[in-house]
Design a protein around this motif. Sequence first.
Motif, PDB file in Angstrom:
ATOM      1  N   GLY A 119       0.818  -1.213   0.000  1.00 23.60           N
ATOM      2  CA  GLY A 119       0.000   0.000   0.000  1.00 23.60           C
ATOM      3  C   GLY A 119       0.849   1.259   0.000  1.00 23.60           C
ATOM      4  N   ARG A 120       1.929   1.246   0.769  1.00 26.44           N
ATOM      5  CA  ARG A 120       2.826   2.400   0.804  1.00 26.44           C
ATOM      6  C   ARG A 120       3.508   2.603  -0.544  1.00 26.44           C
ATOM      7  N   VAL A 121       3.912   1.505  -1.185  1.00 33.27           N
ATOM      8  CA  VAL A 121       4.577   1.607  -2.484  1.00 33.27           C
ATOM      9  C   VAL A 121       3.594   2.140  -3.531  1.00 33.27           C
ATOM     10  N   LEU A 122       2.381   1.619  -3.532  1.00 32.88           N
ATOM     11  CA  LEU A 122       1.382   2.081  -4.505  1.00 32.88           C
ATOM     12  C   LEU A 122       1.055   3.558  -4.297  1.00 32.88           C
ATOM     13  N   THR A 123       0.957   3.980  -3.047  1.00 32.20           N
ATOM     14  CA  THR A 123       0.705   5.392  -2.757  1.00 32.20           C
ATOM     15  C   THR A 123       1.871   6.246  -3.247  1.00 32.20           C
ATOM     16  N   ALA A 124       3.096   5.812  -2.979  1.00 34.73           N
ATOM     17  CA  ALA A 124       4.271   6.566  -3.431  1.00 34.73           C
ATOM     18  C   ALA A 124       4.322   6.638  -4.955  1.00 34.73           C
ATOM     19  N   LEU A 125       4.002   5.533  -5.632  1.00 37.40           N
ATOM     20  CA  LEU A 125       3.996   5.545  -7.104  1.00 37.40           C
ATOM     21  C   LEU A 125       2.957   6.523  -7.636  1.00 37.40           C
ATOM     22  N   ALA A 126       1.803   6.592  -6.963  1.00 37.38           N
ATOM     23  CA  ALA A 126       0.730   7.475  -7.430  1.00 37.38           C
ATOM     24  C   ALA A 126       1.024   8.949  -7.148  1.00 37.38           C
ATOM     25  N   LEU A 127       1.701   9.240  -6.042  1.00 37.96           N
ATOM     26  CA  LEU A 127       1.862  10.635  -5.621  1.00 37.96           C
ATOM     27  C   LEU A 127       3.221  11.263  -5.936  1.00 37.96           C
ATOM     28  N   THR A 128       4.206  10.450  -6.266  1.00 38.98           N
ATOM     29  CA  THR A 128       5.549  10.986  -6.497  1.00 38.98           C
ATOM     30  C   THR A 128       5.658  11.535  -7.912  1.00 38.98           C
ATOM     31  N   PRO A 129       6.040  12.816  -8.037  1.00 38.90           N
ATOM     32  CA  PRO A 129       6.205  13.374  -9.385  1.00 38.90           C
ATOM     33  C   PRO A 129       7.383  12.706 -10.095  1.00 38.90           C
ATOM     34  N   PRO A 130       7.437  12.815 -11.413  1.00 34.27           N
ATOM     35  CA  PRO A 130       8.554  12.207 -12.140  1.00 34.27           C
ATOM     36  C   PRO A 130       9.902  12.680 -11.583  1.00 34.27           C
ATOM     37  N   ASP A 131      10.811  11.742 -11.419  1.00 32.05           N
ATOM     38  CA  ASP A 131      12.139  12.039 -10.885  1.00 32.05           C
ATOM     39  C   ASP A 131      12.993  12.656 -11.987  1.00 32.05           C
ATOM     40  N   PRO A 132      13.429  13.914 -11.825  1.00 33.38           N
ATOM     41  CA  PRO A 132      14.252  14.544 -12.852  1.00 33.38           C
ATOM     42  C   PRO A 132      15.700  14.050 -12.835  1.00 33.38           C
ATOM     43  N   GLY A 133      16.061  13.286 -11.800  1.00 31.66           N
ATOM     44  CA  GLY A 133      17.437  12.836 -11.662  1.00 31.66           C
ATOM     45  C   GLY A 133      18.263  13.894 -10.963  1.00 31.66           C
ATOM     46  N   ALA A 134      19.541  13.626 -10.823  1.00 31.58           N
ATOM     47  CA  ALA A 134      20.447  14.573 -10.169  1.00 31.58           C
ATOM     48  C   ALA A 134      21.844  14.384 -10.740  1.00 31.58           C
ATOM     49  N   ARG A 135      22.538  15.478 -10.903  1.00 34.33           N
ATOM     50  CA  ARG A 135      23.915  15.406 -11.386  1.00 34.33           C
ATOM     51  C   ARG A 135      24.827  15.032 -10.235  1.00 34.33           C
TER      52      ARG A 135
END
Length: 175
Positions: A119-135
Amino acid sequence: MSLSFFPGRRVTVAHVVTCGCPAATERAPRYGAWVDADAEAARASAAAGREPLPGCEMPDICPQYPLHAEEIDADGPAPEVNTHNGTARLLLPLLELSVTDEDGQGDPYGTLPAPDFLGRVLTALALTPPDPGARGRAGRFSTGGRAPGHLQRRLHDLHHLAQWCQQHDRPVTWG
């Protein structure tokens, strides 16, 4: 340093000598006791001209590295998600697993029933914006970068782990 997520309550049915490749582990002879497998791993590793194990994915370099004893899980090969500490520091709060004490130190160890973790993983997948990455940064201390979408890929890996744990009635453990 790293943080791993894996199925809890492992039930060992045998031990093998392996290089770590999944096919080599699957084909390896079974030992009833850890000490027997560990002794054979030491003997085989010390032998001159050791051949790669059947099923090894890197036969050109396998003989240059020591073999090790490994437990065989009753439920078969179990998934494990290993993350760099930097990624773990981002994932734990997304999963609402970050525990902070009065000194601001986190406690990245725990266990949850698979349905709760899923449930926590599904919530995180639904609410987390696309990861732009980091240099990455270089200087007195070097830090690695993160490719765009890396957090979502790791969340999908955790989703797979949570589903496996739920199918095998095992909790998800991290540490």
